[in-house]
Design an enzyme around this catalytic site. Structure first.
Site, PDB file in Angstrom:
ATOM      1  N   ASN A   1       0.801  -1.218   0.000  1.00  0.00           N
ATOM      2  CA  ASN A   1       0.000   0.000   0.000  1.00  0.00           C
ATOM      3  C   ASN A   1       0.836   1.272   0.000  1.00  0.00           C
ATOM      4  O   ASN A   1       0.365   2.317  -0.448  1.00  0.00           O
ATOM      5  CB  ASN A   1      -0.923  -0.004   1.233  1.00  0.00           C
ATOM      6  CG  ASN A   1      -1.621   1.314   1.432  1.00  0.00           C
ATOM      7  OD1 ASN A   1      -2.505   1.698   0.671  1.00  0.00           O
ATOM      8  ND2 ASN A   1      -1.224   2.048   2.476  1.00  0.00           N
TER       9      ASN A   1
ATOM     10  N   SER B   1      -4.065   2.647  -8.555  1.00  0.00           N
ATOM     11  CA  SER B   1      -4.891   3.849  -8.509  1.00  0.00           C
ATOM     12  C   SER B   1      -5.724   3.918  -9.770  1.00  0.00           C
ATOM     13  O   SER B   1      -5.364   3.350 -10.811  1.00  0.00           O
ATOM     14  CB  SER B   1      -4.010   5.100  -8.419  1.00  0.00           C
ATOM     15  OG  SER B   1      -4.771   6.281  -8.608  1.00  0.00           O
TER      16      SER B   1
ATOM     17  N   TYR C   1       3.227   9.716 -11.268  1.00  0.00           N
ATOM     18  CA  TYR C   1       2.319   8.947 -10.414  1.00  0.00           C
ATOM     19  C   TYR C   1       1.481   7.956 -11.236  1.00  0.00           C
ATOM     20  O   TYR C   1       1.418   6.764 -10.933  1.00  0.00           O
ATOM     21  CB  TYR C   1       1.406   9.909  -9.654  1.00  0.00           C
ATOM     22  CG  TYR C   1       0.434   9.220  -8.719  1.00  0.00           C
ATOM     23  CD1 TYR C   1       0.850   8.763  -7.477  1.00  0.00           C
ATOM     24  CD2 TYR C   1      -0.902   9.036  -9.075  1.00  0.00           C
ATOM     25  CE1 TYR C   1      -0.027   8.135  -6.613  1.00  0.00           C
ATOM     26  CE2 TYR C   1      -1.786   8.408  -8.217  1.00  0.00           C
ATOM     27  CZ  TYR C   1      -1.354   7.960  -6.991  1.00  0.00           C
ATOM     28  OH  TYR C   1      -2.221   7.333  -6.151  1.00  0.00           O
TER      29      TYR C   1
ATOM     30  N   VAL D   1     -10.747   9.096  -2.476  1.00  0.00           N
ATOM     31  CA  VAL D   1     -11.045   8.568  -1.143  1.00  0.00           C
ATOM     32  C   VAL D   1     -10.978   9.701  -0.133  1.00  0.00           C
ATOM     33  O   VAL D   1     -10.073  10.554  -0.193  1.00  0.00           O
ATOM     34  CB  VAL D   1     -10.057   7.446  -0.751  1.00  0.00           C
ATOM     35  CG1 VAL D   1     -10.384   6.907   0.635  1.00  0.00           C
ATOM     36  CG2 VAL D   1     -10.079   6.321  -1.786  1.00  0.00           C
TER      37      VAL D   1
ATOM     38  N   THR E   1      -9.706  10.695   2.591  1.00  0.00           N
ATOM     39  CA  THR E   1      -8.660  10.639   3.601  1.00  0.00           C
ATOM     40  C   THR E   1      -8.420  12.046   4.147  1.00  0.00           C
ATOM     41  O   THR E   1      -8.817  13.041   3.541  1.00  0.00           O
ATOM     42  CB  THR E   1      -7.345  10.108   3.008  1.00  0.00           C
ATOM     43  OG1 THR E   1      -6.898  11.017   1.990  1.00  0.00           O
ATOM     44  CG2 THR E   1      -7.533   8.713   2.396  1.00  0.00           C
TER      45      THR E   1
END
Length: 250
Positions: A83, A134, A147, A180, A182
């Site tokens: 992760n 992702s 990324y 998400v 977060t």
């Protein structure tokens, strides 16, 4: 003997939610994170059936030590959740090689190193590898040249692992989170960005860390014993809309 999971990037967010779910399911858990102060806080709160390993998984020796310490503490490894990741976004022309490597060494090299280190132990238990990619690895977006590319590579790596490790009973799957909720995302996403995501996602909201952990722990469980090589977008339907404009779906 009690089953054991290793979760990297476990001091916060999806990693921490996943570690907690494994604990609830009766696993021992090795939580790995290079943010040692935050990791220590988490371990103090969880206490039982856990160890905290303050390693940088982009360093080969650290990946090896992560597995060795887990085996020393719990005697086995049944699950590896890769992760840990770096979210470094920027324009393509401003992404120099140093920035590119900073993303790749954690997001891709780290997944490879941890998986290679854990494979002998996973052979013994016929265990599972779960890689976190992702939605950015499935569809291109601005500011994500490093990324997005790293996450696309993780998707391919997962399929390579499934193809080659299946004969040993090791399953490998990949979860691709969409937006998400977060603490980090909420700190950096403006209301305009939040509204735009809500408009673009068929379920009209961000996911939660626990919703991601639900899928991660399922794919690592015996209930998913015939599932390997799969790429699962946990994104509220974001991937299914492709490049379609929300206004055209009305």
């Amino acid at each position: 003997m009690q089953k054991c999971a290793i979760v990297t990037g476990a001091a916060r967010g999806i990693g921490l939610a996943t570690a907690k779910q494994f604990l609830e399911q009766g696993f021992a858990v090795a939580l790995v994170d290079r943010d040692e102060p935050e990791l220590n806080k988490v371990i103090e709160d969880l206490r039982e059936n856990v160890i905290g390993l303050p390693y940088d998984i982009s360093i080969p020796e650290n990946a090896e030590a992560m597995v060795a310490d887990t085996l020393n503490a719990f005697g086995r490894v049944d699950v590896l959740v890769n992760n840990a990741g770096v979210a470094d976004f920027g324009p393509i022309e401003e992404t120099d090689f140093t920035r590119w490597r900073r993303v790749m060494e954690t997001n891709l090299d780290g997944v490879f190193l941890c998986s290679q280190a854990a494979t002998p132990a996973l052979k013994e238990t016929k265990g599972a590898i779960l890689n976190i990619a992702s939605i950015s690895g499935l569809r291109a977006s601005t500011l994500r040249v490093a990324y997005g590319t790293s996450k696309a590579a993780v998707i391919q790596l997962t399929q390579q692992q499934a193809a080659e490790l299946g004969e040993y009973g090791i399953r490998a799957n990949c979860v691709c989170p969409g937006p998400v909720r977060t603490k980090l995302a909420m700190a950096v996403h403006s209301q305009e960005i939040i509204d735009a995501y809500h408009d673009a996602i068929p379920l009209n909201r961000y996911g939660t860390e626990d919703e991601l952990a639900n899928v991660i722990t399922f794919l690592c469980s015996d209930k998913a014993s015939y599932v390997t090589g799969q790429i699962v977008a946990v994104d509220g339907g974001f991937q299914s809309t492709g490049v379609g404009l929300p206004a055209l779906r009305v």
